[in-house]
Scaffold this motif. Structure first.
Motif, PDB file in Angstrom:
ATOM      1  N   ARG A 100       3.002   6.749   7.877  1.00  0.00           N
ATOM      2  CA  ARG A 100       2.407   7.971   7.442  1.00  0.00           C
ATOM      3  C   ARG A 100       1.731   8.687   8.642  1.00  0.00           C
ATOM      4  O   ARG A 100       0.430   8.842   8.414  1.00  0.00           O
ATOM      5  CB  ARG A 100       1.566   7.821   6.079  1.00  0.00           C
ATOM      6  CG  ARG A 100       2.105   6.934   5.055  1.00  0.00           C
ATOM      7  CD  ARG A 100       3.083   7.968   4.194  1.00  0.00           C
ATOM      8  NE  ARG A 100       3.917   7.545   3.118  1.00  0.00           N
ATOM      9  CZ  ARG A 100       4.905   6.900   3.058  1.00  0.00           C
ATOM     10  NH1 ARG A 100       5.540   6.585   4.105  1.00  0.00           N
ATOM     11  NH2 ARG A 100       5.229   6.511   2.155  1.00  0.00           N
TER      12      ARG A 100
ATOM     13  N   GLN B  29      -7.926   7.739  -5.685  1.00  0.00           N
ATOM     14  CA  GLN B  29      -7.166   6.725  -6.412  1.00  0.00           C
ATOM     15  C   GLN B  29      -7.575   5.424  -5.807  1.00  0.00           C
ATOM     16  O   GLN B  29      -7.650   4.930  -4.642  1.00  0.00           O
ATOM     17  CB  GLN B  29      -5.694   6.815  -6.234  1.00  0.00           C
ATOM     18  CG  GLN B  29      -4.450   5.831  -6.586  1.00  0.00           C
ATOM     19  CD  GLN B  29      -3.224   5.919  -5.937  1.00  0.00           C
ATOM     20  OE1 GLN B  29      -2.924   7.051  -5.583  1.00  0.00           O
ATOM     21  NE2 GLN B  29      -2.470   4.866  -6.206  1.00  0.00           N
TER      22      GLN B  29
ATOM     23  N   MET C  23      -6.579   1.407  -5.818  1.00  0.00           N
ATOM     24  CA  MET C  23      -5.863   0.165  -5.832  1.00  0.00           C
ATOM     25  C   MET C  23      -6.297  -1.027  -6.290  1.00  0.00           C
ATOM     26  O   MET C  23      -7.586  -1.068  -6.106  1.00  0.00           O
ATOM     27  CB  MET C  23      -4.838  -0.031  -4.736  1.00  0.00           C
ATOM     28  CG  MET C  23      -3.849   1.400  -4.479  1.00  0.00           C
ATOM     29  SD  MET C  23      -2.690   1.175  -2.922  1.00  0.00           S
ATOM     30  CE  MET C  23      -1.721  -0.149  -3.683  1.00  0.00           C
TER      31      MET C  23
ATOM     32  N   VAL D 273       1.082  -1.287  -0.075  1.00  0.00           N
ATOM     33  CA  VAL D 273       0.057   0.074   0.177  1.00  0.00           C
ATOM     34  C   VAL D 273       0.802   1.239  -0.073  1.00  0.00           C
ATOM     35  O   VAL D 273       0.499   1.892  -0.599  1.00  0.00           O
ATOM     36  CB  VAL D 273      -1.027  -0.047   1.258  1.00  0.00           C
ATOM     37  CG1 VAL D 273      -1.783   1.421   1.284  1.00  0.00           C
ATOM     38  CG2 VAL D 273      -2.053  -1.219   1.093  1.00  0.00           C
ATOM     39  N   LEU D 274       1.954   1.208   0.744  1.00  0.00           N
ATOM     40  CA  LEU D 274       2.924   2.272   0.996  1.00  0.00           C
ATOM     41  C   LEU D 274       3.364   2.733  -0.436  1.00  0.00           C
ATOM     42  O   LEU D 274       3.788   3.713  -0.816  1.00  0.00           O
ATOM     43  CB  LEU D 274       3.837   2.401   2.153  1.00  0.00           C
ATOM     44  CG  LEU D 274       3.201   2.080   3.430  1.00  0.00           C
ATOM     45  CD1 LEU D 274       4.602   1.844   4.459  1.00  0.00           C
ATOM     46  CD2 LEU D 274       2.840   3.749   3.813  1.00  0.00           C
ATOM     47  N   ARG D 275       3.754   1.577  -1.197  1.00  0.00           N
ATOM     48  CA  ARG D 275       4.664   1.962  -2.530  1.00  0.00           C
ATOM     49  C   ARG D 275       3.506   2.314  -3.549  1.00  0.00           C
ATOM     50  O   ARG D 275       3.761   3.320  -4.405  1.00  0.00           O
ATOM     51  CB  ARG D 275       5.175   0.417  -3.042  1.00  0.00           C
ATOM     52  CG  ARG D 275       6.373   0.363  -2.452  1.00  0.00           C
ATOM     53  CD  ARG D 275       7.114  -0.900  -3.149  1.00  0.00           C
ATOM     54  NE  ARG D 275       6.240  -2.023  -3.302  1.00  0.00           N
ATOM     55  CZ  ARG D 275       6.163  -3.035  -2.338  1.00  0.00           C
ATOM     56  NH1 ARG D 275       7.000  -3.071  -1.039  1.00  0.00           N
ATOM     57  NH2 ARG D 275       5.592  -4.171  -2.525  1.00  0.00           N
ATOM     58  N   GLY D 276       2.046   1.845  -3.406  1.00  0.00           N
ATOM     59  CA  GLY D 276       1.259   2.108  -4.507  1.00  0.00           C
ATOM     60  C   GLY D 276       0.478   3.444  -4.450  1.00  0.00           C
ATOM     61  O   GLY D 276      -0.011   4.035  -5.164  1.00  0.00           O
ATOM     62  N   ALA D 277       0.346   3.720  -2.945  1.00  0.00           N
ATOM     63  CA  ALA D 277      -0.307   4.974  -2.542  1.00  0.00           C
ATOM     64  C   ALA D 277       0.602   6.143  -2.955  1.00  0.00           C
ATOM     65  O   ALA D 277       1.468   6.511  -2.071  1.00  0.00           O
ATOM     66  CB  ALA D 277      -1.012   5.106  -1.114  1.00  0.00           C
ATOM     67  N   SER D 278       0.487   7.059  -4.057  1.00  0.00           N
ATOM     68  CA  SER D 278       1.473   7.812  -4.288  1.00  0.00           C
ATOM     69  C   SER D 278       0.964   9.413  -3.931  1.00  0.00           C
ATOM     70  O   SER D 278      -0.289   9.663  -3.812  1.00  0.00           O
ATOM     71  CB  SER D 278       1.481   8.144  -6.030  1.00  0.00           C
ATOM     72  OG  SER D 278       0.361   8.026  -6.436  1.00  0.00           O
TER      73      SER D 278
ATOM     74  N   ARG E   2      -7.350  14.118  -1.214  1.00  0.00           N
ATOM     75  CA  ARG E   2      -6.925  13.253  -2.127  1.00  0.00           C
ATOM     76  C   ARG E   2      -7.218  11.842  -1.086  1.00  0.00           C
ATOM     77  O   ARG E   2      -6.441  11.815   0.099  1.00  0.00           O
ATOM     78  CB  ARG E   2      -5.650  13.563  -2.426  1.00  0.00           C
ATOM     79  CG  ARG E   2      -4.928  12.362  -3.312  1.00  0.00           C
ATOM     80  CD  ARG E   2      -3.808  12.887  -4.187  1.00  0.00           C
ATOM     81  NE  ARG E   2      -3.243  11.677  -4.884  1.00  0.00           N
ATOM     82  CZ  ARG E   2      -2.836  10.525  -4.392  1.00  0.00           C
ATOM     83  NH1 ARG E   2      -2.839  10.368  -3.183  1.00  0.00           N
ATOM     84  NH2 ARG E   2      -2.474   9.612  -5.293  1.00  0.00           N
TER      85      ARG E   2
ATOM     86  N   VAL F 127      -6.640   7.621  -1.120  1.00  0.00           N
ATOM     87  CA  VAL F 127      -6.600   6.352  -1.774  1.00  0.00           C
ATOM     88  C   VAL F 127      -7.322   5.300  -1.343  1.00  0.00           C
ATOM     89  O   VAL F 127      -7.319   5.023   0.133  1.00  0.00           O
ATOM     90  CB  VAL F 127      -4.866   5.976  -1.429  1.00  0.00           C
ATOM     91  CG1 VAL F 127      -4.552   4.627  -2.164  1.00  0.00           C
ATOM     92  CG2 VAL F 127      -3.837   6.899  -2.057  1.00  0.00           C
TER      93      VAL F 127
ATOM     94  N   LEU G 102       0.263   1.284   8.830  1.00  0.00           N
ATOM     95  CA  LEU G 102       0.253   2.517   7.665  1.00  0.00           C
ATOM     96  C   LEU G 102       0.087   3.858   8.385  1.00  0.00           C
ATOM     97  O   LEU G 102       0.783   4.732   8.154  1.00  0.00           O
ATOM     98  CB  LEU G 102      -1.032   2.441   6.883  1.00  0.00           C
ATOM     99  CG  LEU G 102      -0.952   1.318   5.788  1.00  0.00           C
ATOM    100  CD1 LEU G 102      -2.473   1.132   5.102  1.00  0.00           C
ATOM    101  CD2 LEU G 102      -0.137   1.594   4.708  1.00  0.00           C
TER     102      LEU G 102
END
Lengths: 125, 125
Positions: free
Chosen positions: B33, B99, B101, A118-123, B64, B66, B29
């Motif tokens: 973050r 976004q 995923m 998720v950390l890599r995919g969530a830009s 935004r 995700v 997560l």
């Protein structure tokens, strides 16, 4: 002699594409353990059932089966339905050694892999 | 300013324990973050719904979001139900950047992690 089997047990779905990721895991396991029977089985919508997969494994000579429930978490399916089904299978095949693995979400390394993905995919901007 | 959010969207189940693995992913997560809102949402049986989670994120200033569907594979839930729901959410919150995923089973690194976990867990004589 091929007396070991791994059965990947998934929920199943009406959409045939749904099973694709489980087929990939099956192929990876089969490549890593060529001497072991690796099969898929499903609770609903798709075949074979778990009982049918176990019967087929046993008919092909399996004496020890590792059952892997590919469910995200422990709910009614794994806490109630699966133990009943496994109890029935043990009665049908008393000679089989049956190991039942936990749910995917019980494995800290898989939760961590999901978090990292998720950390890599969530830009973020 | 906290204008980003991650919403982990899971199927839900009657058993409250079922959500535990998703709570762990949420915590991991959030730890990685701290400036991002990380929330859970559920399709059935559990709350909040995805719509409610998005509304709460937006009310707290998210611009935004995700959306991470924590489903093993793409079936009716992700192919039909989720796009309808996301379409509705986009109409409700046209200002939000959303976004979505893919499914967990679409991530090769997670399939590999599951395969490796099975290989470690399945003990052979």
């Amino acid at each position: 002699m091929n007396d070991q089997a791994i059965i990947l047990f998934a929920h199943g779905a009406r959409d045939p594409d749904w099973a694709a990721p489980f087929g990939i895991i099956q192929q990876q396991l089969q490549a890593a353990r060529p001497q072991v029977q690796v099969m898929l089985a499903f609770q609903d919508f798709m075949t074979p059932t778990l009982e049918a997969a176990v019967a087929q494994s046993a008919a092909q000579g399996a004496k020890r089966i590792v059952l892997v429930p590919l469910f995200m978490a422990q709910g009614g399916h794994l806490k109630q339905d699966l133990p009943l089904l496994v109890g029935k299978i043990r009665q049908q095949h008393p000679q089989l050694e049956l190991q039942v693995m936990p749910a995917i979400g019980d494995a800290p390394e898989i939760l961590r892999a999901i978090t990292d993905w998720v950390l890599r995919g969530a830009s973020y901007t």
